[in-house]
Design a protein around this motif. Sequence first.
Motif, mmCIF file in Angstrom:
data_model
loop_
_atom_site.group_PDB
_atom_site.id
_atom_site.type_symbol
_atom_site.label_atom_id
_atom_site.label_comp_id
_atom_site.label_asym_id
_atom_site.label_seq_id
_atom_site.Cartn_x
_atom_site.Cartn_y
_atom_site.Cartn_z
ATOM 1 N N UNK A 158 -11.822 8.869 16.135
ATOM 2 C CA UNK A 158 -11.198 8.010 17.143
ATOM 3 C C UNK A 158 -9.759 8.481 17.298
ATOM 4 N N UNK A 159 -9.447 9.023 18.478
ATOM 5 C CA UNK A 159 -8.106 9.540 18.730
ATOM 6 C C UNK A 159 -7.301 8.663 19.680
ATOM 7 N N UNK A 160 -8.025 7.847 20.460
ATOM 8 C CA UNK A 160 -7.339 7.091 21.512
ATOM 9 C C UNK A 160 -8.165 5.853 21.830
ATOM 10 N N UNK A 161 -7.531 4.722 22.089
ATOM 11 C CA UNK A 161 -8.320 3.511 22.387
ATOM 12 C C UNK A 161 -9.086 3.667 23.705
ATOM 13 N N UNK A 162 -10.361 3.311 23.675
ATOM 14 C CA UNK A 162 -11.159 3.435 24.908
ATOM 15 C C UNK A 162 -10.795 2.343 25.902
ATOM 16 N N UNK A 163 -10.008 1.378 25.439
ATOM 17 C CA UNK A 163 -9.596 0.268 26.301
ATOM 18 C C UNK A 163 -8.287 0.581 27.033
ATOM 19 N N UNK A 164 -7.646 1.671 26.670
ATOM 20 C CA UNK A 164 -6.324 1.967 27.232
ATOM 21 C C UNK A 164 -6.446 2.498 28.662
ATOM 22 N N UNK A 165 -5.519 2.083 29.500
ATOM 23 C CA UNK A 165 -5.530 2.491 30.915
ATOM 24 C C UNK A 165 -5.489 4.008 31.115
ATOM 25 N N UNK A 166 -4.913 4.723 30.165
ATOM 26 C CA UNK A 166 -4.776 6.178 30.341
ATOM 27 C C UNK A 166 -5.986 6.951 29.810
ATOM 28 N N UNK A 167 -6.994 6.227 29.308
ATOM 29 C CA UNK A 167 -8.176 6.901 28.747
ATOM 30 C C UNK A 167 -9.160 7.266 29.850
ATOM 31 N N UNK A 168 -9.469 8.554 29.933
ATOM 32 C CA UNK A 168 -10.455 9.021 30.919
ATOM 33 C C UNK A 168 -11.396 10.030 30.247
ATOM 34 N N UNK A 169 -11.916 9.665 29.089
ATOM 35 C CA UNK A 169 -12.682 10.619 28.277
ATOM 36 C C UNK A 169 -13.881 11.235 29.001
ATOM 37 N N UNK A 170 -14.509 10.461 29.867
ATOM 38 C CA UNK A 170 -15.709 10.998 30.503
ATOM 39 C C UNK A 170 -15.413 11.566 31.898
ATOM 40 N N UNK A 171 -14.143 11.930 32.121
ATOM 41 C CA UNK A 171 -13.776 12.576 33.392
ATOM 42 C C UNK A 171 -13.055 13.897 33.132
ATOM 43 N N UNK A 200 -24.076 8.563 24.328
ATOM 44 C CA UNK A 200 -22.703 8.350 24.799
ATOM 45 C C UNK A 200 -22.390 6.875 25.077
ATOM 46 N N UNK A 201 -23.425 6.019 25.166
ATOM 47 C CA UNK A 201 -23.197 4.636 25.603
ATOM 48 C C UNK A 201 -22.189 3.857 24.764
ATOM 49 N N UNK A 202 -22.270 3.861 23.454
ATOM 50 C CA UNK A 202 -21.261 3.080 22.709
ATOM 51 C C UNK A 202 -19.833 3.498 23.051
ATOM 52 N N UNK A 203 -19.603 4.785 23.207
ATOM 53 C CA UNK A 203 -18.247 5.226 23.536
ATOM 54 C C UNK A 203 -17.875 4.828 24.960
ATOM 55 N N UNK A 204 -18.863 4.709 25.815
ATOM 56 C CA UNK A 204 -18.589 4.304 27.196
ATOM 57 C C UNK A 204 -18.407 2.791 27.323
ATOM 58 N N UNK A 205 -19.206 2.048 26.535
ATOM 59 C CA UNK A 205 -19.276 0.590 26.770
ATOM 60 C C UNK A 205 -18.483 -0.252 25.775
ATOM 61 N N UNK A 206 -18.354 0.206 24.533
ATOM 62 C CA UNK A 206 -17.738 -0.652 23.518
ATOM 63 C C UNK A 206 -16.208 -0.501 23.561
ATOM 64 N N UNK A 207 -15.480 -1.605 23.362
ATOM 65 C CA UNK A 207 -14.028 -1.477 23.308
ATOM 66 C C UNK A 207 -13.579 -0.931 21.942
ATOM 67 N N UNK A 208 -13.074 0.281 21.940
ATOM 68 C CA UNK A 208 -12.643 0.924 20.686
ATOM 69 C C UNK A 208 -11.121 0.894 20.618
ATOM 70 N N UNK A 209 -10.596 0.280 19.579
ATOM 71 C CA UNK A 209 -9.137 0.193 19.459
ATOM 72 C C UNK A 209 -8.619 0.705 18.111
ATOM 73 N N UNK A 210 -9.518 0.787 17.119
ATOM 74 C CA UNK A 210 -9.083 1.124 15.757
ATOM 75 C C UNK A 210 -9.668 2.457 15.308
#
Length: 638
Positions: free
Chosen positions: A309-322, A477-487
């Motif tokens: 986990x390098x970056x919160x998936x909830x953060x506005x600047x996260x675009x991992x799947x783009x 890929x779904x958990x990384x797409x759907x779950x809020x990852x912060x930690x």
Amino acid sequence: MSKPKQGQPETGVNRRSFLKGTAAAAGAAIAGATQLAQAAEATAEKIAPGKAAAEKKLPSESFITNPGSDFMADVMRAVGLQYLAINPASGFRSLHESIINHLGNKDPEILTCMHEESAAGIAHGYAKAAGKPMGIMMHGTVGLQHATMGIYNAWCDRVPMMIFASNGLQADKRRPGVEWLHSVQDCGALVRDFVKWDDQPTSLQHFAESCVRARKITMTAPMEPVMVMCDIEVQEDAVHGKPRIPKITQLTQPQGDTAALREAAKLLVAAERPVIIADRACRSQEGVKLMVELAEALGAAVVDNGWRTNFPSTHDLELSFMRQTLVRDADVILLLEVNDPWGNLNSMSDPYKVARPIHKPDAKVITIAMQEVYLKSNYQDIQRFMPVDLAIGGDVEATLPDLIDAVKRAMTSERKAAAGQRSAAIAKMHRQMKDRDKEASANGWDASPVSTARLSAELWNAIKGEKWCLAMSDRMSWPRRLWPVTEYHQMLGGTGGAGVGGALPISLGAALANKDKGIITVTIQPDGDLMYAPGALWTAAHHKIPLLLVMHNNRCYHMEIMHVQRMAGIHQRRQDTCHIGNNITNPDIDFAKVAQGLGVWAEGPVTDPSKIGPALKRALAEVKNGRPALIDVVTQGR
Ligand SMILES: Cc1ncc(C[n+]2csc(CCOP(=O)(O)OP(=O)(O)O)c2C)c(N)n1
Ligand SMILES: [Mg+2]
């Protein structure tokens, strides 16, 4: 060998005399049978203590009350090993006995594994969740050969691990038979291509120094497994002299060059479309915080490839799947401990293998990584060569504070305004990406076999109120797409080397490390992977490792079906045969029964998606009681 229970008939032939007789008849040269007879003698002594001793009293000088292995066990404790995962073996019988009777089976505590590959996998997952190495002890040659795949996965995943392997170096001291079969001239040769360092100590002092050195090496980035041999004579002989354990080094990680970081900051601040891509950049929550600080200071989009986990998936600047869109438009790309820079910035068609750059020809590429500091030649996990503009050697987490400082210093009010505008545009893309993912996940919601998106959603629903960790976050890929990852602790990545069979033991190791932190560990467990070494489930039950396993039971090696189908398409041939050699059906494996037979609470197979939620609730209750549990869900492809 057990004594016949009362009421059970004795077998016709007395086992002890039979074995002795066999050995005598075959002559003294049949070493294996002789050893069996000796073993039978030892067992007889256990069953009727005192009788054999009365027959054959050992003179007091025959006792070794200060075996070298006691000191070696002390060394293992001194280097901080909490666990030692083993499959038992005579090559380290002395050390085994020292750990249980001299150390009281604590620090390290022995974990009983049913396959050496499971031991390596458990240590791998433990290291990712605990941030420190576990020990594994392998029987020279045979045990180490079994462990190799697990060690290779750990190597590719850049995790610390302390491997111990037994070996009998002195030929004139080897017992005839098996001890020869299980000894080698150069034990390290077997794994030297994918361990960072190995040594073959020939004295206790040498062993102590090598272990302290090994710990230092394995814990310095790039973190990789290390191996120290445990010579049988050194273990079993008495301690001579006064060997000492060197002081344990306090470590800091190597940091990137300040002048180069200033140069990187200038490029990043001046960029119109900077992009940050991270693979194994972070080691802790502190790293995630620093990543957020850097991205916000720059107004840069972040692609987290998910190997940690390098970056919160909830953060506005996260675009991992783009990634492709971002790389296509980027003018400056910062790659943070990215294992495959070329693969991130180029594409290659399959099966025609036509390579095409995704990035603009004049895009500036900066790397911060430790992987080029330490490479091996044989195995090709280094990926294709990628020319870059600025390559900075350094551990990312240790280097980020200086880079952030340099970025803040280089920032002007004009560039700050541009970063602010860019951030707003990226935030909009982030929201759109999340909306698209949510919408796509609803496809086939009620289907049976269950869709992978539904499985992920049901699992999330079960654990969302907990402090959680998804030990294997790359199975779909779904958990990384759907779950809020912060930690940092929430998603730990994959197997590293894509060696199937690693997911189960790696998840177990993570669950073991998370056990005392109040973190509930879950894993999405593919069927093919579990069947490599299912005995790891027994280890989970025996050692009360609380892991919630949700089977992704698509009843096939699905990835390989897709490969064969692709080939059939290219060869212009039929597709309906592509399941041959790939399906795991006829018979279908009953994973609930497999797990139950190994002592793990289990339910399934679940085919109706509406039944997953209640089943997970029951399983979670079991896990919260400190035990593993498995729910077998019959799923669609991937
Ligand atoms: C040790 C090893 N053997 C074979 C492979 C080739 N392989 C890649 S994916 C895969 C299928 C794995 O099946 P499963 O674990 O059920 O996952 P699925 O693809 O069905 O999701 C195989 C056999 C491999 N990567 N590693
Ligand atoms: Mg499968």
